[in-house]
Design a protein around this motif. Sequence first.
Motif, mmCIF file in Angstrom:
data_model
loop_
_atom_site.group_PDB
_atom_site.id
_atom_site.type_symbol
_atom_site.label_atom_id
_atom_site.label_comp_id
_atom_site.label_asym_id
_atom_site.label_seq_id
_atom_site.Cartn_x
_atom_site.Cartn_y
_atom_site.Cartn_z
ATOM 1 N N GLN A 89 10.620 55.653 -30.574
ATOM 2 C CA GLN A 89 9.815 56.957 -30.756
ATOM 3 C C GLN A 89 8.539 56.799 -31.552
ATOM 4 O OE1 GLN A 89 12.119 59.892 -32.949
ATOM 5 N NE2 GLN A 89 10.272 60.425 -34.050
ATOM 6 N N VAL A 90 7.322 57.548 -30.924
ATOM 7 C CA VAL A 90 6.176 57.277 -31.262
ATOM 8 C C VAL A 90 5.924 58.737 -32.161
ATOM 9 C CG1 VAL A 90 3.660 57.550 -30.668
ATOM 10 C CG2 VAL A 90 5.378 55.938 -29.392
ATOM 11 N N ASN A 112 0.836 66.098 -16.840
ATOM 12 C CA ASN A 112 1.472 67.364 -17.235
ATOM 13 C C ASN A 112 1.295 68.490 -16.444
ATOM 14 O OD1 ASN A 112 2.381 69.628 -18.904
ATOM 15 N ND2 ASN A 112 2.424 68.354 -20.599
ATOM 16 N N GLU A 137 2.584 66.012 -34.207
ATOM 17 C CA GLU A 137 3.478 65.030 -35.016
ATOM 18 C C GLU A 137 3.441 63.710 -34.070
ATOM 19 O OE1 GLU A 137 4.384 68.138 -34.660
ATOM 20 O OE2 GLU A 137 4.683 68.620 -36.692
ATOM 21 N N HIS A 138 3.351 64.030 -32.622
ATOM 22 C CA HIS A 138 3.278 63.060 -31.652
ATOM 23 C C HIS A 138 1.911 62.357 -31.674
ATOM 24 C CE1 HIS A 138 4.830 60.621 -28.217
ATOM 25 N NE2 HIS A 138 3.435 60.814 -27.794
ATOM 26 N N ARG A 149 10.055 65.538 -23.193
ATOM 27 C CA ARG A 149 10.932 66.538 -22.661
ATOM 28 C C ARG A 149 10.881 66.573 -21.053
ATOM 29 N NH1 ARG A 149 10.807 70.672 -26.869
ATOM 30 N NH2 ARG A 149 12.765 70.002 -28.053
ATOM 31 N N SER A 191 3.713 67.195 -24.605
ATOM 32 C CA SER A 191 2.927 68.436 -24.742
ATOM 33 C C SER A 191 1.831 67.932 -25.654
ATOM 34 C CB SER A 191 3.807 69.552 -25.324
ATOM 35 O OG SER A 191 4.197 69.065 -26.717
ATOM 36 N N ILE A 248 5.172 65.286 -13.018
ATOM 37 C CA ILE A 248 5.638 64.046 -12.960
ATOM 38 C C ILE A 248 6.559 63.271 -11.974
ATOM 39 C CG2 ILE A 248 5.364 63.680 -15.517
ATOM 40 C CD1 ILE A 248 8.162 63.656 -15.971
ATOM 41 N N LYS A 303 4.936 60.733 -36.128
ATOM 42 C CA LYS A 303 4.848 61.155 -37.530
ATOM 43 C C LYS A 303 6.069 60.357 -38.019
ATOM 44 C CE LYS A 303 4.327 65.489 -39.845
ATOM 45 N NZ LYS A 303 3.601 64.965 -40.934
ATOM 46 N N SER A 304 7.239 60.621 -37.219
ATOM 47 C CA SER A 304 8.395 60.139 -37.951
ATOM 48 C C SER A 304 9.005 59.360 -37.171
ATOM 49 C CB SER A 304 9.636 61.328 -38.066
ATOM 50 O OG SER A 304 9.713 61.980 -36.558
ATOM 51 N N SER A 331 8.850 60.612 -26.873
ATOM 52 C CA SER A 331 8.500 61.527 -27.975
ATOM 53 C C SER A 331 9.943 61.803 -28.547
ATOM 54 C CB SER A 331 7.959 62.837 -27.297
ATOM 55 O OG SER A 331 8.990 63.425 -26.659
ATOM 56 N N ARG A 332 9.840 62.399 -29.745
ATOM 57 C CA ARG A 332 11.115 62.858 -30.497
ATOM 58 C C ARG A 332 12.323 63.584 -29.771
ATOM 59 N NH1 ARG A 332 11.213 64.793 -36.961
ATOM 60 N NH2 ARG A 332 12.879 66.114 -36.340
HETATM 61 C C1 LIG Z 1 8.619 66.866 -39.573
HETATM 62 C C2 LIG Z 1 8.544 66.709 -38.070
HETATM 63 C C3 LIG Z 1 8.390 65.260 -37.622
HETATM 64 C C4 LIG Z 1 8.211 65.009 -36.079
HETATM 65 N N1 LIG Z 1 8.076 63.871 -35.709
HETATM 66 C C5 LIG Z 1 7.684 63.561 -34.536
HETATM 67 C C6 LIG Z 1 7.455 62.327 -33.991
HETATM 68 O O1 LIG Z 1 7.436 61.369 -34.722
HETATM 69 N N2 LIG Z 1 7.370 62.214 -32.608
HETATM 70 C C7 LIG Z 1 7.164 63.171 -31.600
HETATM 71 O O2 LIG Z 1 7.013 63.024 -30.485
HETATM 72 N N3 LIG Z 1 7.506 64.417 -32.099
HETATM 73 C C8 LIG Z 1 7.991 64.794 -33.395
HETATM 74 N N4 LIG Z 1 8.108 65.815 -33.871
HETATM 75 C C9 LIG Z 1 8.446 67.035 -32.939
HETATM 76 C C10 LIG Z 1 7.240 67.570 -32.504
HETATM 77 O O3 LIG Z 1 6.538 68.792 -33.006
HETATM 78 C C11 LIG Z 1 7.479 68.053 -30.941
HETATM 79 O O4 LIG Z 1 8.418 69.065 -30.864
HETATM 80 C C12 LIG Z 1 7.637 66.933 -29.982
HETATM 81 O O5 LIG Z 1 6.612 65.920 -30.087
HETATM 82 C C13 LIG Z 1 7.536 67.692 -28.410
HETATM 83 O O6 LIG Z 1 8.046 66.642 -27.789
HETATM 84 P P1 LIG Z 1 7.628 66.933 -26.149
HETATM 85 O O7 LIG Z 1 6.053 66.685 -25.923
HETATM 86 O O8 LIG Z 1 8.276 65.890 -25.329
HETATM 87 O O9 LIG Z 1 8.354 68.090 -25.756
HETATM 88 P P2 LIG Z 1 7.658 69.568 -25.426
HETATM 89 O O10 LIG Z 1 6.740 70.104 -26.538
HETATM 90 O O11 LIG Z 1 8.602 70.473 -25.213
HETATM 91 O O12 LIG Z 1 6.631 69.512 -24.117
HETATM 92 C C14 LIG Z 1 6.935 68.961 -22.751
HETATM 93 C C15 LIG Z 1 6.031 68.908 -21.923
HETATM 94 O O13 LIG Z 1 6.283 68.609 -20.553
HETATM 95 C C16 LIG Z 1 5.453 69.372 -19.710
HETATM 96 N N5 LIG Z 1 6.428 69.174 -18.663
HETATM 97 C C17 LIG Z 1 7.630 69.644 -18.156
HETATM 98 N N6 LIG Z 1 8.078 69.419 -16.831
HETATM 99 C C18 LIG Z 1 7.255 68.756 -16.459
HETATM 100 C C19 LIG Z 1 7.009 67.962 -15.376
HETATM 101 N N7 LIG Z 1 8.303 68.071 -14.357
HETATM 102 N N8 LIG Z 1 5.953 67.235 -15.054
HETATM 103 C C20 LIG Z 1 4.993 67.329 -15.847
HETATM 104 N N9 LIG Z 1 5.011 67.781 -17.165
HETATM 105 C C21 LIG Z 1 5.950 68.463 -17.388
HETATM 106 C C22 LIG Z 1 5.520 70.706 -20.388
HETATM 107 O O14 LIG Z 1 4.547 71.384 -19.704
HETATM 108 C C23 LIG Z 1 5.467 70.387 -21.767
HETATM 109 O O15 LIG Z 1 4.174 70.410 -21.937
HETATM 110 C C24 LIG Z 1 8.192 66.169 -35.302
HETATM 111 C C25 LIG Z 1 8.631 67.518 -35.802
HETATM 112 C C26 LIG Z 1 8.337 67.609 -37.179
HETATM 113 C C27 LIG Z 1 8.891 68.868 -37.774
#
Ligand SMILES: Cc1cc2nc3c(=O)[nH]c(=O)nc-3n(C[C@H](O)[C@H](O)[C@H](O)COP(=O)(O)OP(=O)(O)OC[C@H]3O[C@@H](n4cnc5c(N)ncnc54)[C@H](O)[C@@H]3O)c2cc1C
Length: 317
Positions: free
Chosen positions: A249-250, A287, A272-273, A210, A268, A306, A252-253, A235-236
């Motif tokens: 997508q990397v 991060n 699940e990731h 994200r 983050s 980033i 659990k799902s 990520s998801r």
């Molecule tokens: C049943 C189930 C299955 C799931 N399956 C998966 C799956 O297969 N894969 C998966 O990935 N997720 C899965 N999820 C979702 C998972 O729980 C998280 O919500 C997801 O992984 C979060 O993605 P993220 O790290 O990209 O986003 P976030 O958790 O929002 O993290 C974003 C990160 O970016 C950092 N950031 C923001 N801006 C910057 C910047 N400019 N420079 C550097 N860092 C920055 C922030 O500090 C934060 O740590 C699943 C959830 C459920 C409930």
Amino acid sequence: MSNQILVVIEHLKGNIEDISFEMLGKGKEISGNTGGELVALLMGSGVESMTSQLGIADKVIYVDDANLAEFNPQAYCKTVSEVVSTNQPKMIMIGNTSMGMDIAGGVSIDQNISFIAYVSGISSDGNTITSSLYGGKMNVDSASSGDACIVSVISGSFKADDGRADGSPAVENASAPDLGNLSLQFKQLIEPEGGDVDITTQEILVSVGRGIQSDENLPLAEELASKLGGAVSCSRPIVDSKWLSKTRQVGKSGLKVKPKLYLTLGISGAPEHIEGMKDADLIIAVNTDPNAPIFDYAHYGVVQDIFDFIPALSDKL
Ligand SMILES: Cc1cc2nc3c(=O)[nH]c(=O)nc-3n(C[C@H](O)[C@H](O)[C@H](O)COP(=O)(O)OP(=O)(O)OC[C@H]3O[C@@H](n4cnc5c(N)ncnc54)[C@H](O)[C@@H]3O)c2cc1C
């Protein structure tokens, strides 16, 4: 209650999932320290040959039934419940996976047994159970009351190799309960669409989360991946936003990957990731949040924006 540790074996398309071996390894440690018995529960149809991979168990309970050929939460829940009711184990270990979560809650209610979810650690005597909550930001220890409990274990918490052992464990064939008239029916296993890069075979992955903020920024990651000789995964939330296809997508799902280098940009590190990438040879995380859980898994961490990191590394390359 018996002194048994029952591990529910998860398998898909003929392969036993790593989480099963992780739980068997931990279960062996606990049963070894407490003088208990390690029992693996294998359910399916025509999969008895898999018992030879479960050599670490003192015994395998094998339930063969046509209704267990494909995963059906209702059928599996009823079967686990029946085995638990007959054997009265003191601990039931189930994967904190999509399949496992469907089973654990139902068995807990059916058998009136406490259920501890999101387990990332268990003491070697089995008496202290650690759950990892809020995406890994908080750990909670639960002390055993001495009663039976169900634990659902997050993938990657223990070493799978500790539970792998070929052999010929004692196999007890058990009958399935009445699985006629199920209200849930298996229809179809939907697999990710093909035609895109196969991220499971890439040696280098640049994985965006994200933190990438917009699909307009994706070319930055694509350029970096191309300079490194790899591909972009994600990520998801990136797939949910339709910025990249599900094949990237990397987790659990999504897909499990094991590249030589896994570089995360703005991810983050939610459990699940992590489940999908924890086995990468080298993990580098970028991060802005120094407390992001991804840093617990990364071999190298960069606390930086980033949008500063990507051009700096691209220039160097
Ligand atoms: C049943 C189930 C299955 C799931 N399956 C998966 C799956 O297969 N894969 C998966 O990935 N997720 C899965 N999820 C979702 C998972 O729980 C998280 O919500 C997801 O992984 C979060 O993605 P993220 O790290 O990209 O986003 P976030 O958790 O929002 O993290 C974003 C990160 O970016 C950092 N950031 C923001 N801006 C910057 C910047 N400019 N420079 C550097 N860092 C920055 C922030 O500090 C934060 O740590 C699943 C959830 C459920 C409930």
